[in-house]
Design a protein around this motif. Structure first.
Motif, short mmCIF file in Angstrom:
data_model
loop_
_atom_site.label_atom_id
_atom_site.label_comp_id
_atom_site.label_asym_id
_atom_site.label_seq_id
_atom_site.Cartn_x
_atom_site.Cartn_y
_atom_site.Cartn_z
N GLU A 1 0.81 -1.22 0.00
CA GLU A 1 0.00 0.00 0.00
C GLU A 1 0.85 1.27 0.00
N THR A 2 2.06 1.19 0.58
CA THR A 2 2.88 2.39 0.74
C THR A 2 4.16 2.37 -0.08
N SER A 3 4.58 1.19 -0.56
CA SER A 3 5.93 1.00 -1.06
C SER A 3 6.89 1.27 0.09
N LEU A 4 8.10 1.71 -0.21
CA LEU A 4 9.08 1.99 0.84
C LEU A 4 8.77 3.33 1.48
N GLY A 5 8.77 3.35 2.80
CA GLY A 5 8.54 4.58 3.54
C GLY A 5 9.65 4.83 4.53
N VAL A 6 10.08 6.09 4.65
CA VAL A 6 11.13 6.44 5.60
C VAL A 6 10.66 7.60 6.45
N GLY A 7 11.20 7.68 7.65
CA GLY A 7 10.82 8.75 8.55
C GLY A 7 11.40 8.51 9.92
N ALA A 8 10.65 8.88 10.93
CA ALA A 8 11.12 8.73 12.31
C ALA A 8 9.96 8.26 13.18
N ARG A 9 10.31 7.46 14.17
CA ARG A 9 9.31 6.97 15.11
C ARG A 9 9.87 7.06 16.53
N ALA A 10 9.08 7.65 17.39
CA ALA A 10 9.42 7.70 18.81
C ALA A 10 8.33 6.96 19.57
N ILE A 11 8.72 6.14 20.54
CA ILE A 11 7.73 5.42 21.32
C ILE A 11 8.15 5.43 22.78
N ARG A 12 7.20 5.68 23.62
CA ARG A 12 7.43 5.62 25.06
C ARG A 12 6.57 4.51 25.65
N VAL A 13 7.19 3.59 26.35
CA VAL A 13 6.49 2.54 27.08
C VAL A 13 6.67 2.85 28.57
N PHE A 14 5.57 3.02 29.28
CA PHE A 14 5.68 3.52 30.65
C PHE A 14 4.53 3.00 31.50
N ARG A 15 4.67 3.19 32.78
CA ARG A 15 3.60 2.96 33.74
C ARG A 15 3.43 4.22 34.58
N PRO A 16 2.21 4.74 34.70
CA PRO A 16 2.02 5.90 35.56
C PRO A 16 2.53 5.62 36.97
N GLU A 17 2.99 6.65 37.63
CA GLU A 17 3.63 6.47 38.93
C GLU A 17 2.69 5.89 39.98
N LYS A 18 1.44 6.21 39.88
CA LYS A 18 0.49 5.70 40.87
C LYS A 18 0.09 4.28 40.52
N GLY A 19 -0.20 3.50 41.52
CA GLY A 19 -0.67 2.14 41.30
C GLY A 19 0.39 1.12 41.61
#
Length: 380
Positions: free
Chosen positions: A63-81
């Motif tokens: 659907e896109t052919s080759l795509g380039v760019g940037a990806r940022a991801i944050r995996v976290f748990r809120p401090e409470k709990g």
């Protein structure tokens, strides 16, 4: 299709043969393999900070052919709990430009709160996305005759789910989408058929989700269920210029088999009533449902997809998957039958990039075409 199937079997045989030979030479090669994996882990650690992982984004699909760019991801748990109970939350941000002149910006929040009693999900997508239209039905235009059209759209949804019982969540959903079709083939299929949405759309609707979720891990489940029943209603009362309803059933089951190997099964159904647009009608294909088939090549009022994936750890953070699927679309529910099924299969590799189980994935699929997919996280 038969050629693709035997190609798949041959590649599987080669993999098993090579693996057996490597086991014989494992003592000699162990040091080399460990150095390679140590280097891979080092690269992941370099691009992953304490809170954010920022990686060059490289995608590929029909659907896109080759795509380039940037990806940022944050995996976290809120401090409470309770940290030992609370599921990880995620916040990915992606900007992609593809060789098909498509520009895509997305960000999506999955937020778990209150010891998993509350779940919030929202997504924003801004795209300039030239795409192909093949008509409506289970026997559309030949793939060589797909009609290119220019499309810009903005999309937003928000869900809130509240746990009301063991593994049972319920809550409202809102969706908004606006499309501007700025280029069509003069005298082409879109212009002559004038399917709903051919000159753009404005959708606004509310709905309800009911989930049953007993997965032991949201990224790499080895057991449990993930079932979703959803209804969305689009109406002029909320500003929509089309009126229709969409119902989705999504059943998934995970089994731990031998060692750490996992079998994942999915049965997905979509039913649309009223006057849906061609952009929002039930469709199959793409990287999530029916890999190896162009996304939206098959679309109609109703659709179903049955998928299975088998996941095998290979070494350290590297894994192998093999998968198969079958699906179809229909104007009326009574038209569903085995003779109308489309079939596909494939295999892929996974590399785990964090302790939570988030994967980079590369899939090779065989359907009505041979297709490659590169991205994040599992499909099922």
């Amino acid at each position: 299709m038969r050629k693709a199937f035997f190609t798949f079997i041959f590649l599987g045989f080669v993999f098993v043969t090579v693996s057996a030979q490597e086991n014989q030479d494992s003592t000699q090669r162990e040091g080399v393999f460990d150095q390679l994996f140590d280097f891979g882990d080092m690269v992941i650690n370099v691009i992953s900070g304490e809170k954010w992982a920022v990686i060059p984004a490289l995608i590929y699909s029909p659907e896109t052919s080759l795509g380039v760019g940037a990806r940022a991801i944050r995996v976290f748990r809120p401090e409470k709990g309770n940290m030992s109970v609370l599921r990880p939350s995620t916040l990915p941000i992606t900007l992609i430009y593809t060789l098909n002149n498509q520009t895509i910006f997305t960000t999506e929040l999955d937020l778990w709160l209150n010891e998993n009693k509350d779940f919030i999900n929202s997504r924003i997508e801004l795209s300039n996305f030239p795409f192909y239209f093949f008509g409506i039905g289970n026997d559309p235009l030949p793939k060589e005759e797909g009609e290119l059209y220019g499309n810009r759209y903005v999309y937003f949804h928000a869900n809130y789910l509240r746990r009301i019982g063991k593994g049972i969540y319920i809550g409202p959903r809102y969706e908004f989408r606006a499309d501007d079709i700025y280029n069509r083939v003069e005298g082409g299929v879109l212009e002559t058929s004038k399917v709903p949405g051919y000159d753009g759309q404005l959708l606004s609707g509310i709905g309800l989700n009911l989930n049953y979720d007993t997965r032991d891990n949201i990224f790499q489940p080895t057991k449990g269920w993930y079932n979703r029943l959803a209804w969305m209603g689009f109406t002029p009362v909320l500003g929509s210029n089309f009126t229709f309803n969409q119902y989705t059933l999504d059943f998934r089951k995970y089994f731990k088999t031998f060692g750490n190997q996992v079998l994942a099964l999915q049965s997905w159904w979509s039913f649309t009533t009223g006057g849906p647009t061609f952009q929002h009608i039930s469709l199959i294909g793409g990287s999530d449902r029916m890999r190896g088939f162009f996304e939206g090549r098959f679309r109609d009022n109703h659709a179903q997809v049955q998928q299975a994936e088998y996941r095998i750890p290979i070494y350290r953070n590297l894994g192998l998957v093999v998968f198969g699927h079958a699906g179809q679309v229909a104007r009326e529910v009574g038209e569903f039958n085995m003779r109308r099924m489309r079939y596909g299969a494939g295999f892929g590799f996974r590399y785990k990039i964090n302790k939570e189980g988030l994967n980079i994935r590369l899939d090779i699929a065989f359907g009505d075409q041979t297709a490659f997919y590169f991205g994040l996280n599992e499909v099922i």
